[in-house]
Design an enzyme around this catalytic site. Structure first.
Site, PDB file in Angstrom:
ATOM      1  N   HIS A  26       2.296  -9.966   0.289  1.00 15.13           N
ATOM      2  CA  HIS A  26       2.449  -9.531  -0.897  1.00 15.13           C
ATOM      3  C   HIS A  26       3.798  -9.179  -1.258  1.00 15.13           C
ATOM      4  O   HIS A  26       4.250  -9.077  -2.225  1.00 15.13           O
ATOM      5  CB  HIS A  26       1.630  -8.195  -1.219  1.00 15.13           C
ATOM      6  CG  HIS A  26       1.695  -6.972  -0.567  1.00 15.13           C
ATOM      7  ND1 HIS A  26       1.408  -6.394   0.467  1.00 15.13           N
ATOM      8  CD2 HIS A  26       2.937  -6.182  -0.732  1.00 15.13           C
ATOM      9  CE1 HIS A  26       1.959  -5.167   0.863  1.00 15.13           C
ATOM     10  NE2 HIS A  26       2.845  -5.150  -0.025  1.00 15.13           N
ATOM     11  N   ASP A  59      -3.285 -10.543   4.085  1.00 17.36           N
ATOM     12  CA  ASP A  59      -1.931  -9.940   3.688  1.00 17.36           C
ATOM     13  C   ASP A  59      -0.790 -10.004   4.750  1.00 17.36           C
ATOM     14  O   ASP A  59      -0.060  -9.054   4.839  1.00 17.36           O
ATOM     15  CB  ASP A  59      -2.120  -8.419   3.213  1.00 17.36           C
ATOM     16  CG  ASP A  59      -0.910  -7.925   2.427  1.00 17.36           C
ATOM     17  OD1 ASP A  59      -0.219  -8.781   1.721  1.00 17.36           O
ATOM     18  OD2 ASP A  59      -0.681  -6.739   2.231  1.00 17.36           O
ATOM     19  N   GLY A 135       8.309  -1.065  -0.526  1.00 21.59           N
ATOM     20  CA  GLY A 135       9.510  -1.486   0.267  1.00 21.59           C
ATOM     21  C   GLY A 135       9.457  -1.584   1.984  1.00 21.59           C
ATOM     22  O   GLY A 135       9.971  -2.190   2.363  1.00 21.59           O
ATOM     23  N   ASN A 136       8.752  -0.426   2.095  1.00 18.82           N
ATOM     24  CA  ASN A 136       8.227  -0.278   3.717  1.00 18.82           C
ATOM     25  C   ASN A 136       7.186  -1.369   4.011  1.00 18.82           C
ATOM     26  O   ASN A 136       7.148  -1.833   5.101  1.00 18.82           O
ATOM     27  CB  ASN A 136       7.424   0.819   3.964  1.00 18.82           C
ATOM     28  CG  ASN A 136       8.386   2.067   4.316  1.00 18.82           C
ATOM     29  OD1 ASN A 136       8.359   3.011   3.504  1.00 18.82           O
ATOM     30  ND2 ASN A 136       9.019   1.967   5.468  1.00 18.82           N
ATOM     31  N   SER A 137       6.484  -1.969   2.970  1.00 21.28           N
ATOM     32  CA  SER A 137       5.467  -3.204   3.209  1.00 21.28           C
ATOM     33  C   SER A 137       6.237  -4.283   4.076  1.00 21.28           C
ATOM     34  O   SER A 137       7.360  -4.776   3.994  1.00 21.28           O
ATOM     35  CB  SER A 137       4.877  -3.786   1.941  1.00 21.28           C
ATOM     36  OG  SER A 137       4.204  -2.739   1.300  1.00 21.28           O
TER      37      SER A 137
END
Length: 176
Positions: A26, A59, A135-137
């Site tokens: 994502h 993901d 943003g940590n993703s």
């Protein structure tokens, strides 16, 4: 400021010195161009990257830095640990949450494994008490020994479920 030109940001981590990077699908979904910022010897460098493989179901995505100027002159200081961690295991995350607001320096947060499963018993994820933000993703989730055990991925919708600090990381074995 380079961030002004971005439509979004996420985190990732190196899988090899050749410039392969793991992140969430994502994070790169719909991207026309991908740039990787890399801090080398105290100097920030920006490299062009492309998607090698992308899996929407899990993901996960693997990127490759395609810029010929990219060189990594040191070994990667962590390894991947594919063993399932126990509930209560201490973990920490590194990433670049909300870079447009919090700045583009790396951020550290810590917590523990709250559950060996994710939403509705999803066995591919851990529930974690590590605070993460957009943003940590795609960033690494480390165990107490500095091994990557997961990839920070999502937050339970706080408004819909009236929840606090219910976060998820994909188990690193699913990247394998």
């Amino acid at each position: 400021n380079e961030l002004e030109n971005w439509n979004g940001n996420g985190s990732g981590f190196f899988l090899s010195k050749e410039g392969y990077i793991a992140t969430n699908q994502h994070v790169i979904e719909g991207a026309k161009e991908i740039q990787v910022e890399y801090l080398s010897n105290g100097e920030k460098k920006v490299y062009k990257a492309e998607v090698v493989i992308s899996d929407k179901t899990s993901d996960l995505a693997i990127l490759e830095i395609t810029d010929e100027k990219f060189v990594m002159n040191h070994s990667i200081p962590y390894s991947l640990d594919f063993k399932i961690k126990d509930i209560g295991s201490e973990v920490f995350a590194l990433g670049y949450p909300m870079a447009d607001v919090l700045g583009d320096e790396i951020k550290y947060t810590e917590g523990s494994i709250s559950s060996k499963t994710g939403i509705n018993g999803d066995i591919s994820s851990y529930q974690i008490s590590v605070p993460i933000q957009p943003g940590n993703s795609g960033g690494p989730l480390f165990d107490e020994n500095g091994n990557v055990v997961g990839i920070t991925s999502s937050i339970l919708n706080r408004e819909m479920f009236d929840s606090e600090n219910v976060n998820y990381a994909i188990k690193i074995s699913y990247l394998k």
